[in-house]
Design a protein around this motif. Structure first.
Motif, mmCIF file in Angstrom:
data_model
loop_
_atom_site.group_PDB
_atom_site.id
_atom_site.type_symbol
_atom_site.label_atom_id
_atom_site.label_comp_id
_atom_site.label_asym_id
_atom_site.label_seq_id
_atom_site.Cartn_x
_atom_site.Cartn_y
_atom_site.Cartn_z
ATOM 1 N N ILE A 68 12.802 -5.211 4.333
ATOM 2 C CA ILE A 68 11.909 -4.273 3.630
ATOM 3 C C ILE A 68 12.316 -4.134 2.169
ATOM 4 C CG2 ILE A 68 11.265 -1.829 3.436
ATOM 5 C CD1 ILE A 68 11.397 -1.741 6.534
ATOM 6 N N LEU A 69 13.599 -3.913 1.922
ATOM 7 C CA LEU A 69 14.073 -3.733 0.547
ATOM 8 C C LEU A 69 13.861 -5.001 -0.280
ATOM 9 C CD1 LEU A 69 17.382 -1.782 1.261
ATOM 10 C CD2 LEU A 69 15.263 -0.850 0.312
ATOM 11 N N SER A 70 14.053 -6.152 0.346
ATOM 12 C CA SER A 70 13.860 -7.425 -0.359
ATOM 13 C C SER A 70 12.397 -7.624 -0.734
ATOM 14 C CB SER A 70 14.348 -8.592 0.503
ATOM 15 O OG SER A 70 15.734 -8.522 0.745
ATOM 16 N N VAL A 71 11.500 -7.362 0.223
ATOM 17 C CA VAL A 71 10.068 -7.529 -0.047
ATOM 18 C C VAL A 71 9.609 -6.543 -1.121
ATOM 19 C CG1 VAL A 71 7.748 -7.305 0.925
ATOM 20 C CG2 VAL A 71 9.522 -8.501 2.214
ATOM 21 N N ALA A 72 10.089 -5.301 -1.027
ATOM 22 C CA ALA A 72 9.713 -4.290 -2.028
ATOM 23 C C ALA A 72 10.171 -4.718 -3.420
ATOM 24 C CB ALA A 72 10.312 -2.939 -1.655
ATOM 25 N N ALA A 87 4.565 -15.521 -1.044
ATOM 26 C CA ALA A 87 5.998 -15.542 -1.350
ATOM 27 C C ALA A 87 6.702 -14.318 -0.760
ATOM 28 C CB ALA A 87 6.216 -15.601 -2.862
ATOM 29 N N LEU A 88 6.025 -13.171 -0.772
ATOM 30 C CA LEU A 88 6.617 -11.957 -0.192
ATOM 31 C C LEU A 88 6.841 -12.120 1.308
ATOM 32 C CD1 LEU A 88 4.612 -9.137 -2.040
ATOM 33 C CD2 LEU A 88 6.986 -9.843 -2.437
ATOM 34 N N THR A 89 5.888 -12.743 1.989
ATOM 35 C CA THR A 89 6.044 -12.980 3.435
ATOM 36 C C THR A 89 7.218 -13.912 3.696
ATOM 37 O OG1 THR A 89 3.664 -12.664 3.811
ATOM 38 C CG2 THR A 89 4.899 -13.842 5.509
ATOM 39 N N GLU A 90 7.312 -14.961 2.911
ATOM 40 C CA GLU A 90 8.427 -15.900 3.063
ATOM 41 C C GLU A 90 9.765 -15.204 2.793
ATOM 42 O OE1 GLU A 90 8.605 -20.358 1.798
ATOM 43 O OE2 GLU A 90 9.234 -19.137 0.079
ATOM 44 N N LEU A 91 9.818 -14.402 1.737
ATOM 45 C CA LEU A 91 11.033 -13.658 1.412
ATOM 46 C C LEU A 91 11.397 -12.695 2.540
ATOM 47 C CD1 LEU A 91 13.278 -12.655 -0.487
ATOM 48 C CD2 LEU A 91 11.562 -11.211 -1.625
ATOM 49 N N GLY A 92 10.379 -12.031 3.118
ATOM 50 C CA GLY A 92 10.624 -11.101 4.213
ATOM 51 C C GLY A 92 11.226 -11.785 5.429
ATOM 52 N N GLU A 145 0.811 -1.215 0.000
ATOM 53 C CA GLU A 145 0.000 0.000 0.000
ATOM 54 C C GLU A 145 0.852 1.276 0.000
ATOM 55 O OE1 GLU A 145 -3.221 0.363 -0.278
ATOM 56 O OE2 GLU A 145 -3.670 -1.775 -0.318
ATOM 57 N N GLU A 146 1.936 1.276 0.756
ATOM 58 C CA GLU A 146 2.739 2.493 0.947
ATOM 59 C C GLU A 146 4.227 2.171 0.805
ATOM 60 O OE1 GLU A 146 1.522 5.431 1.211
ATOM 61 O OE2 GLU A 146 -0.598 4.967 1.544
ATOM 62 N N GLU A 147 4.597 1.661 -0.348
ATOM 63 C CA GLU A 147 5.976 1.214 -0.575
ATOM 64 C C GLU A 147 7.002 2.314 -0.264
ATOM 65 O OE1 GLU A 147 7.665 -0.808 -4.438
ATOM 66 O OE2 GLU A 147 8.002 1.349 -4.520
#
Length: 467
Positions: free
Chosen positions: A229-233, A244-249, A202-204
Motif C-alpha cells: 500500500i505504501l509503495s503504491v501510494a 505501473a502502480l499495479t506492477e509495483l504493488g 480515490e481514497e489514499e
C-alpha cells in the motif's frame, strides 16, 4: 499548430496556475495583491479556451484532470501542484468546476473564500455549492464516489477494510502454497493489487490509515500488505500510471516472500537474534528470488519482484545485505519498497522493531538515512505523503485535547486533521474530528499540536478508532 491545439498545450499551465491561486489564498486574504496577481495570470491563460468553446470545464476523473473532456498531461515539475489540487478536490467531494465567459475577479474571490471555508463544514461539497449558488460564472459539480454493490450510497470505509483484509488473506494463502511447494498464479494477485490501486487513487488517506493499525497476530502477512500500500501510494505521488502502480504493488507484496524459509521459532522470536539466527534471517532476500522463480508462470512482473526481493535490504549505498560482488544501482522499485519497508518495520512491534516507534520518530530516523541508505528524492515525496505527523500519531493539543492524526495536512504538513479521543476536561469521548488549519476571528489557529505521545504507553488501540 492551430490556436485550439495551442490552447490545449497550455492546459497544464491553467491547472498549475489555478493551484497557485488556491495555495496563495491559504496563506493570504483573497483580496491580497499576491492573490490578485495570481488571478490575473489565471484569467489570461483561460481566455483562449473560453473564447473558443464558451466555457472551461475542469474535472477530476480518477487520478487525472481533464479540461473540456481532454485529459491533461503534465511534466514532473508540475506534479506537486497537480497532486495537491486533486487531494483538495477529493477532500471536498468536488469533481468539477465550470468557468464561464463572464468570469470576474470578485467571482474568483467568492469561490476562494467558499472553497477554504467549506473544509470546516460537515457537508463540504454542499456548503461549497450553496456558497456559489449566486455566481453564474463558476459552477461546481460533485465527485463520483466509490459505491458498494447493492447500495445506493457511498460506503468507502467498508470497501477499504474489505480490500485490505482480502489482501492479507490472499498473501497468507500465497505464502502457505509456496511453503508447501505448490505452484502459484499471479492472476489472482493482480486482481487483489488492482483493487488496492483503485482505492489508493480515490481514497489514499483511508487506505494508508489501515497500515497504521498494528494490532495483528500475523506480522509477516500484514507487513507485506502495508508495504504494498505504501509503495503504491508513493508511486502514485511520483506520477506512475495505473499499470505501473499495479506492477509495483505486486512487487512490494512479495518483497518478503523469502521469509517462508525462516523457521517460525526464529521469525516470531520475542528476544534478540543470536548471531547464527541473524545469519539465517539475512538469507531471506535470496530465498525470495528462489520462491518467486517457482511461480506457475515466469513473466516480467515476477522477474521484477525477484529483483526487489533480492535488493530491498541492500540500501542505496549498498551498506545492507546481501552484499553484491560488484557495485550496482538499485532497481527503481527496490528504492521505493526499501522506504516503505523501513517505515512499516520501524512502526511495528514485530521482528525488526521490538519496541515500535511513533510514526513521527520513524520519519525522523529515516531522514538521517536519506542521501545515503535511502533515496533522498523519493524520501521527500514519502514525507509529503505521510505528513510531519503521519496517520495514527497520538498528539496532545494546546487545548489539552488528546487525539489521533486522522488525515495528513496538504497545504500545511504540520496541521493535519485530528480525531479527538480525550477532550479538554480529560474525559474519554467517542471521537470528533478537528482540522488544525481552522482559524478564529482574530486569524489565529484554534488548535496546535504541542507534542506527540506513544499510544502503546497509554494502552490506546488504534484499531478501536481508525477502523
Amino acid at each position: 499548430m492551430d490556436s485550439k491545439e495551442k490552447d490545449f498545450v497550455n492546459a497544464k499551465d491553467i491547472i498549475n496556475q489555478f493551484t497557485v491561486i488556491i495555495r496563495t489564498a491559504y496563506i493570504h486574504d483573497p483580496g491580497n495583491i499576491a492573490v490578485t496577481t495570481a488571478m490575473d495570470r489565471f484569467i489570461a491563460l483561460m481566455s483562449p479556451f473560453i473564447e473558443a468553446e464558451g466555457e472551461l470545464m475542469l474535472d477530476l476523473r480518477g487520478e487525472f484532470f481533464y479540461i473540456n473532456d481532454k485529459r491533461v498531461r503534465y511534466p514532473l515539475e508540475f506534479l506537486p501542484n497537480f497532486d495537491f489540487l486533486s487531494r483538495e478536490f477529493r477532500k471536498r467531494g468536488l469533481g468539477s468546476i465550470a468557468f464561464k465567459d463572464t468570469l470576474q475577479h470578485e467571482d474568483l474571490r467568492t469561490f476562494l473564500k467558499a472553497f477554504i471555508a467549506s473544509m470546516f463544514s460537515e457537508t463540504t461539497f454542499e456548503t461549497l455549492e450553496e456558497s456559489m449558488s449566486g455566481i453564474d460564472s463558476i459552477k461546481v459539480g460533485k465527485l463520483k464516489k466509490i459505491r458498494t454493490a447493492g447500495e445506493g450510497k457511498p460506503d468507502v470505509r467498508r470497501a477499504v477494510k474489505k480490500t485490505y483484509f482480502n489482501a492479507v488473506s490472499h498473501t497468507r494463502a500465497v505464502m502457505s502454497k509456496l511453503k508447501a511447494g505448490e505452484e502459484v498464479s499471479m492472476r489472482k494477485t493482480k486482481r487483489v493489487v488492482e483493487s488496492m490501486v483503485d482505492l489508493i487513487l480515490e481514497e489514499e488517506q483511508l487506505l494508508i490509515g489501515m497500515t497504521s493499525i498494528k494490532d495483528y497476530d500475523e506480522y509477516t502477512y500484514n507487513h507485506s500488505v502495508n508495504v504494498s500500500i505504501l509503495s503504491v501510494a508513493l508511486g502514485q505521488r511520483i506520477g506512475l500510471n495505473r499499470k505501473a502502480l499495479t506492477e509495483l504493488g505486486i512487487v512490494a507484496l512479495f518483497h518478503d516472500i523469502g521469509k517462508i524459509e525462516i523457521p517460525k521459532e526464529i521469525l516470531n522470536k520475542s528476544t534478540n537474534f543470536t548471531e547464527q539466527e541473524w545469519d539465517i534471517v539475512k538469507k531471506h532476500p535470496s530465498w525470495g528470488v528462489r520462491a518467486l522463480l517457482r511461480m506457475k508462470k515466469i513473466d516480467y512482473s515476477s522477474i521484477r519482484a525477484a529483483i526487489t526481493s533480492f535488493e530491498h535490504h541492500m540500501y542505496s549505498d549498498l551498506s545492507g545485505y546481501p552484499k553484491p560482488r560488484q557495485p550496482l544501482e538499485l532497481d527503481f522499485y527496490s528504492k521505493i519498497v526499501t522506504l516503505a519497508d523501513n517505515y512499516d518495520g520501524m512502526t511495528s512491534s514485530r521482528v525488526y522493531a521490538r519496541i515500535p516507534l511513533p510514526p513521527d520518530k520513524a520519519l525522523s530516523l529515516m531522514m538521517e538515512k536519506a542521501g545515503t541508505q535511502l533515496d533522498p528524492t523519493l524520501f521527500k515525496f514519502f514525507t509529503n505523503m505521510m505528513g510531519i505527523f503521519p496517520i495514527g500519531t497520538l498528539v496532545m493539543l494546546d487545548t489539552k485535547e488528546l487525539g489521533l492524526v486522522y488525515q495528513s495536512g496538504t497545504m500545511f504538513l504540520n496541521r493535519p486533521q485530528v480525531l479527538v479521543i480525550i477532550n479538554s476536561r480529560a474525559e474519554k469521548v467517542e471521537g470528533y474530528v478537528v482540522d488544525l488549519t481552522e482559524k478564529d476571528s482574530d486569524d489565529k489557529f484554534v488548535r496546535t499540536i504541542v507534542k506527540t505521545m506513544d499510544p502503546n504507553r497509554y494502552k490506546i488501540n488504534l484499531a478501536d478508532y481508525l477502523l
